[in-house]
Write a protein that holds these residues in place. Structure first.
Motif, PDB file in Angstrom:
ATOM      1  N   TYR A 276       4.822  10.682   1.336  1.00 35.99           N
ATOM      2  CA  TYR A 276       4.447   9.236   1.009  1.00 35.99           C
ATOM      3  C   TYR A 276       5.046   8.426   1.876  1.00 35.99           C
ATOM      4  O   TYR A 276       6.034   8.470   2.433  1.00 35.99           O
ATOM      5  CB  TYR A 276       4.917   9.081  -0.130  1.00 35.99           C
ATOM      6  N   LEU A 277       4.482   7.230   2.103  1.00 36.53           N
ATOM      7  CA  LEU A 277       4.925   5.999   2.862  1.00 36.53           C
ATOM      8  C   LEU A 277       4.434   4.902   2.030  1.00 36.53           C
ATOM      9  O   LEU A 277       3.435   4.439   1.702  1.00 36.53           O
ATOM     10  CB  LEU A 277       4.470   5.686   4.265  1.00 36.53           C
ATOM     11  N   GLN A 278       5.442   4.432   1.331  1.00 45.33           N
ATOM     12  CA  GLN A 278       5.330   3.017   0.509  1.00 45.33           C
ATOM     13  C   GLN A 278       5.678   1.850   1.351  1.00 45.33           C
ATOM     14  O   GLN A 278       6.641   1.692   2.058  1.00 45.33           O
ATOM     15  CB  GLN A 278       6.573   3.133  -0.867  1.00 45.33           C
ATOM     16  N   MET A 279       4.553   1.191   1.573  1.00 49.17           N
ATOM     17  CA  MET A 279       4.509  -0.180   2.429  1.00 49.17           C
ATOM     18  C   MET A 279       4.654  -1.396   1.673  1.00 49.17           C
ATOM     19  O   MET A 279       3.552  -1.543   0.995  1.00 49.17           O
ATOM     20  CB  MET A 279       3.527  -0.184   3.499  1.00 49.17           C
TER      21      MET A 279
ATOM     22  N   MET B 266      -3.810   2.259  12.969  1.00 47.26           N
ATOM     23  CA  MET B 266      -3.926   3.622  12.071  1.00 47.26           C
ATOM     24  C   MET B 266      -2.791   4.344  11.775  1.00 47.26           C
ATOM     25  O   MET B 266      -1.948   4.431  12.826  1.00 47.26           O
ATOM     26  CB  MET B 266      -5.053   4.459  12.894  1.00 47.26           C
ATOM     27  N   TYR B 267      -2.671   5.096  10.758  1.00 44.83           N
ATOM     28  CA  TYR B 267      -1.249   5.473  10.461  1.00 44.83           C
ATOM     29  C   TYR B 267      -1.682   7.012  10.250  1.00 44.83           C
ATOM     30  O   TYR B 267      -2.581   7.570   9.737  1.00 44.83           O
ATOM     31  CB  TYR B 267      -0.798   5.068   9.154  1.00 44.83           C
ATOM     32  N   TYR B 268      -0.482   7.813  11.004  1.00 39.38           N
ATOM     33  CA  TYR B 268      -0.599   9.326  11.061  1.00 39.38           C
ATOM     34  C   TYR B 268       0.423   9.847  10.449  1.00 39.38           C
ATOM     35  O   TYR B 268       1.458   9.351  10.691  1.00 39.38           O
ATOM     36  CB  TYR B 268      -0.774   9.541  12.580  1.00 39.38           C
ATOM     37  N   CYS B 269       0.400  10.798   9.679  1.00 37.07           N
ATOM     38  CA  CYS B 269       1.589  11.673   9.374  1.00 37.07           C
ATOM     39  C   CYS B 269       1.670  12.932  10.334  1.00 37.07           C
ATOM     40  O   CYS B 269       0.596  13.375  10.728  1.00 37.07           O
ATOM     41  CB  CYS B 269       1.419  12.175   8.017  1.00 37.07           C
TER      42      CYS B 269
ATOM     43  N   THR C  36       9.359   2.620   2.809  1.00 34.62           N
ATOM     44  CA  THR C  36      10.076   3.888   2.391  1.00 34.62           C
ATOM     45  C   THR C  36       9.582   5.172   2.626  1.00 34.62           C
ATOM     46  O   THR C  36       8.174   5.274   1.954  1.00 34.62           O
ATOM     47  CB  THR C  36      10.450   3.660   0.785  1.00 34.62           C
ATOM     48  N   ILE C  37       9.937   5.960   3.217  1.00 35.28           N
ATOM     49  CA  ILE C  37       9.398   7.338   3.236  1.00 35.28           C
ATOM     50  C   ILE C  37       9.892   8.258   2.311  1.00 35.28           C
ATOM     51  O   ILE C  37      11.122   8.285   1.918  1.00 35.28           O
ATOM     52  CB  ILE C  37       9.400   7.981   4.836  1.00 35.28           C
ATOM     53  N   SER C  38       9.133   9.170   1.471  1.00 40.63           N
ATOM     54  CA  SER C  38       9.452   9.974   0.650  1.00 40.63           C
ATOM     55  C   SER C  38       8.620  11.235   0.354  1.00 40.63           C
ATOM     56  O   SER C  38       7.681  11.223   1.167  1.00 40.63           O
ATOM     57  CB  SER C  38       9.547   9.370  -0.844  1.00 40.63           C
ATOM     58  N   ARG C  39       8.802  12.247  -0.195  1.00 40.94           N
ATOM     59  CA  ARG C  39       8.226  13.266  -0.482  1.00 40.94           C
ATOM     60  C   ARG C  39       8.251  13.964  -1.744  1.00 40.94           C
ATOM     61  O   ARG C  39       9.422  13.737  -2.648  1.00 40.94           O
ATOM     62  CB  ARG C  39       8.754  14.426   0.583  1.00 40.94           C
TER      63      ARG C  39
ATOM     64  N   LEU D 117       0.800  -1.057   0.100  1.00 40.59           N
ATOM     65  CA  LEU D 117      -0.081   0.085  -0.001  1.00 40.59           C
ATOM     66  C   LEU D 117       0.804   1.192   0.181  1.00 40.59           C
ATOM     67  O   LEU D 117       1.877   1.087   0.540  1.00 40.59           O
ATOM     68  CB  LEU D 117      -0.817   0.058   1.279  1.00 40.59           C
ATOM     69  N   ARG D 118       0.284   2.248  -0.609  1.00 47.79           N
ATOM     70  CA  ARG D 118       1.064   3.471  -0.483  1.00 47.79           C
ATOM     71  C   ARG D 118       0.143   4.623   0.336  1.00 47.79           C
ATOM     72  O   ARG D 118      -0.855   5.102  -0.339  1.00 47.79           O
ATOM     73  CB  ARG D 118       1.682   4.128  -1.841  1.00 47.79           C
ATOM     74  N   LEU D 119       0.901   5.172   1.253  1.00 47.74           N
ATOM     75  CA  LEU D 119       0.035   6.364   2.151  1.00 47.74           C
ATOM     76  C   LEU D 119       0.590   7.406   1.433  1.00 47.74           C
ATOM     77  O   LEU D 119       1.754   7.833   1.192  1.00 47.74           O
ATOM     78  CB  LEU D 119       0.240   5.931   3.508  1.00 47.74           C
ATOM     79  N   SER D 120      -0.390   8.517   1.609  1.00 50.74           N
ATOM     80  CA  SER D 120      -0.230  10.007   1.013  1.00 50.74           C
ATOM     81  C   SER D 120      -0.478  10.685   2.252  1.00 50.74           C
ATOM     82  O   SER D 120      -1.579  10.505   2.953  1.00 50.74           O
ATOM     83  CB  SER D 120      -0.676  10.099  -0.178  1.00 50.74           C
ATOM     84  N   CYS D 121       0.180  11.941   2.427  1.00 49.75           N
ATOM     85  CA  CYS D 121      -0.211  13.079   3.336  1.00 49.75           C
ATOM     86  C   CYS D 121      -0.199  14.268   2.432  1.00 49.75           C
ATOM     87  O   CYS D 121       1.303  14.711   2.326  1.00 49.75           O
ATOM     88  CB  CYS D 121       0.699  12.916   4.549  1.00 49.75           C
ATOM     89  N   GLU D 122      -1.153  14.722   2.313  1.00 47.56           N
ATOM     90  CA  GLU D 122      -1.123  16.098   1.740  1.00 47.56           C
ATOM     91  C   GLU D 122      -1.010  17.262   2.637  1.00 47.56           C
ATOM     92  O   GLU D 122      -1.689  17.269   3.601  1.00 47.56           O
ATOM     93  CB  GLU D 122      -2.476  16.451   0.725  1.00 47.56           C
TER      94      GLU D 122
END
Length: 125
Positions: free
Chosen positions: A79-82, A92-95, A68-71, A18-23
């Motif tokens: 981002y967080l590529q899991m 629950m994932y938080y940025c 992997t964390i990236s921006r 999964l890839r998480l995004s944080c705007e």
């Protein structure tokens, strides 16, 4: 006003990705420390990954080699590529954002002044 909004959570099977995004708005994420944290009810919050303004990334031992964390500095998105997800990644994932450089104890979360609402990740076996 700083605002963080996570997305990308959902369900995955063991071994999936999964890839998480944080705007991020109201704050230039490349100027400070950005982090991903996760929380399971009844357990302590865990610092998963952090990315410093210099581009230096730090990871919890439990996710090294898998996450992997990236921006994206143009879009101002974190981002967080899991990959290789495991049931124990369910949380629950938080940025979070800190306008200063990452501290050595970033994983405690105390230095981060801004938090998103979270996105749920569920990994089934």
């Amino acid at each position: 006003q700083v605002h963080l909004q996570e997305s990308g959570g959902g369900s995955a099977q063991t071994g999936g990705s999964l890839r998480l995004s944080c705007e991020v708005s109201g704050f230039t994420l490349s100027y400070g420390c950005m982090g991903w944290f996760r929380l399971v009810p009844g357990e302590e919050r865990e610092g998963v990954a952090a990315l410093d303004s210099s581009g230096t990334a730090n990871y919890a031992d439990s996710v090294k080699g898998r996450f992997t964390i990236s921006r994206d500095n143009v879009k101002n998105i974190l981002y967080l590529q899991m990959n290789s997800l495991q049931p124990e990644d369910t949380a629950m994932y938080y940025c979070a954002a800190d306008q200063r450089s990452c501290s050595p104890d970033w994983y405690r979360g105390a230095a981060f002044g801004y938090w998103g609402q979270g996105t749920q990740v569920t990994v089934s076996s």
